[in-house]
Enzyme design. Structure first.
Site, PDB file in Angstrom:
ATOM      1  N   ASN A  68      69.101  39.541 -44.619  1.00 11.53           N
ATOM      2  CA  ASN A  68      69.587  38.190 -44.931  1.00 11.53           C
ATOM      3  C   ASN A  68      70.398  37.728 -43.715  1.00 11.53           C
ATOM      4  O   ASN A  68      71.557  38.091 -43.557  1.00 11.53           O
ATOM      5  CB  ASN A  68      70.442  38.228 -46.197  1.00 11.53           C
TER       6      ASN A  68
ATOM      7  N   ARG B 253      65.122  36.924 -46.221  1.00  7.68           N
ATOM      8  CA  ARG B 253      65.482  35.637 -46.814  1.00  7.68           C
ATOM      9  C   ARG B 253      65.331  34.577 -45.737  1.00  7.68           C
ATOM     10  O   ARG B 253      65.961  34.644 -44.691  1.00  7.68           O
ATOM     11  CB  ARG B 253      66.924  35.661 -47.313  1.00  7.68           C
TER      12      ARG B 253
ATOM     13  N   HIS C   9      69.301  27.594 -51.757  1.00  4.02           N
ATOM     14  CA  HIS C   9      69.928  28.688 -52.514  1.00  4.02           C
ATOM     15  C   HIS C   9      69.002  29.196 -53.629  1.00  4.02           C
ATOM     16  O   HIS C   9      69.442  29.698 -54.653  1.00  4.02           O
ATOM     17  CB  HIS C   9      71.278  28.251 -53.118  1.00  4.02           C
TER      18      HIS C   9
ATOM     19  N   ARG D  27      80.419  21.944 -43.736  1.00  2.00           N
ATOM     20  CA  ARG D  27      79.374  20.924 -43.866  1.00  2.00           C
ATOM     21  C   ARG D  27      79.853  19.779 -44.754  1.00  2.00           C
ATOM     22  O   ARG D  27      80.596  19.992 -45.709  1.00  2.00           O
ATOM     23  CB  ARG D  27      78.104  21.542 -44.429  1.00  2.00           C
TER      24      ARG D  27
ATOM     25  N   GLU E 222      70.991  38.181 -54.114  1.00  4.31           N
ATOM     26  CA  GLU E 222      69.848  37.632 -53.391  1.00  4.31           C
ATOM     27  C   GLU E 222      68.987  38.726 -52.775  1.00  4.31           C
ATOM     28  O   GLU E 222      67.753  38.579 -52.696  1.00  4.31           O
ATOM     29  CB  GLU E 222      70.346  36.676 -52.303  1.00  4.31           C
TER      30      GLU E 222
END
Length: 403
Positions: free
Chosen positions: A9, A90, A178, A238, A381
């Site tokens: 990841n 990922r 996500h 962000r 994840e």
């Protein structure tokens, strides 16, 4: 001898990794997991679960590549008699073409490179890792799992943007992100909560990047991130959703190039930009009573989350369950409290002690009188990527040393 799959990841300054036996056991913990962190900074580190953190020292001007080599060497040295049969990655953006995991070849890699402008904080680094392995071990199976894939069930009206129609035909649409985190929620929540989780559920993935996903029947029905990972909620650095007129104004009055504007929106906005202190809400909570900008940053952060939860509840036609996940969602009880206090109009009330004492563990934190169930659920994840990759694993594999 067991076959194993390594999950990578890759972010802009860190690489998380985890090794799983295949077929995956019922237990969702890896054989080991770790992280190379601060790769592009002055004090990079390497850590593996259950072991002391090491300081890394890079000898070339390619620290990211060196960190990948360190992870591969560590994996090879600990495999013993096990076989590494695949690496799963990922990847943030699969564009309109990829809505399911796919085995990497040069054409797939070229396609994914064309999506870099849509996710410049993440896409290049995952692809660099893939390409590095592709050159070093061309016979090693690599599989990519996309954060956009879970949202392929979005209704057409949720995908469309109110711009000239030819842009839609070129693939300019809302994708959502996500997805591996949300897909994991679609697996684990019904295991814990049964049919309740299959109703109108909103999952809040709150980390350095943040988004919400409205789910019904465990499928994505709406989400806050759209065409890029800039959209929706205010994040660490962000901006989240902005009036496009603000962007035009900034470009004109400050004479910013597209690249300069992108840097402002991705790296100098959000909690960091408003506070001028930190992208970490813990640091801001510690000083908010004495620092008005820290106070404003947190207030705006919470307000944007509350506003979007209300909007998604309207889209769903009601709300049965709210789930917090990812770093901030799992560990920051104070922000969970502020968000939930503002959502009492939905009939949502917290169990204060359950919320305060929960730090990163799966738990129901709503009170018995709450009409909406509120839960904390750690995301996974890496396991999700390994699970999605299983159907693409080679039936047989010759183990090769990774350089």
């Amino acid at each position: 001898m067991n076959d194993c799959i390594l999950v990578l990841n890759c972010g802009s300054s860190s690489i998380k990794f985890a090794l799983f036996n295949t077929p995956l056991p019922h237990q969702r913990t890896p054989l080991w997991s770790g992280k190379a962190d601060g790769i592009t900074g002055s004090a990079p580190t390497f850590s593996v679960s259950g072991q002391a953190t090491e300081n890394l020292s890079f000898e070339t001007d390619a620290p990211y590549h060196e960190a990948l080599v360190r992870i591969r060497d560590y994996t090879v040295n600990r495999l013993g008699n096990n076989r590494l049969v695949a690496v799963a990655h990922r990847v943030v953006h699969g564009g309109a073409k990829y809505s399911a995991p796919v085995q990497v070849d040069h054409q797939v890699l070229a396609d994914l490179r064309s999506y870099i402008p849509l996710a410049p904080l993440h896409q290049p680094f995952a692809l660099d890792a893939i390409e590095s392995l592709l050159h070093a071990q061309p016979g090693l199976t690599q599989i990519v799992c996309f954060d956009t894939a879970f949202h392929h069930t979005l209704p057409r009206v949720e995908k469309m943007l109110p711009i000239p129609y030819p842009a839609w035909e070129r693939g300019v649409q809302r994708y959502g992100f996500h997805g591996l985190s949300y897909e994991y929620m679609s697996v684990v929540l019904p295991e814990r909560y049964g049919d309740l989780a299959r109703g109108n559920t909103i999952v809040a993935h709150l980390g350095s990047g943040a988004s919400l996903c409205a789910m019904r029947g465990l499928r994505s029905m709406a989400t806050t991130m759209g065409f890029s990972a800039l959209d929706g909620l205010m994040m660490g650095t962000r901006c989240g959703s902005l009036d496009p007129g603000v962007l035009l104004y900034m470009m004109e009055t400050e004479e910013l190039s597209p690249q300069q504007l992108g840097h402002v929106l991705y790296h100098e906005s959000g909690l960091y930009g408003v506070s001028g202190i930190s992208a970490d809400p813990r640091a801001l909570i510690a000083v908010e009573h004495d620092n008005p900008r820290a106070f404003d940053a947190l207030a705006l952060y919470v307000r944007r989350i509350v506003r979007e939860i209300g909007a998604l509840a309207a889209v769903l036609g009601g709300l049965d369950m709210l789930v917090f996940t990812a770093g901030i969602g799992e560990h920051n009880d104070e922000l969970r409290r502020r968000i939930c206090d503002a959502l009492q109009f939905l009939g949502l009330t917290l169990h204060d002690q359950a919320n305060r004492t929960n730090q990163g563990h799966a738990a129901l934190i709503s009170s018995s009188r709450s009409r909406v169930a509120v839960a904390v659920e750690p995301t996974n994840e890496e396991w999700m990527a390994a699970s999605l990759s299983q159907p693409l694993l080679p039936m047989t594999s010759l183990y090769c040393n990774v350089v």
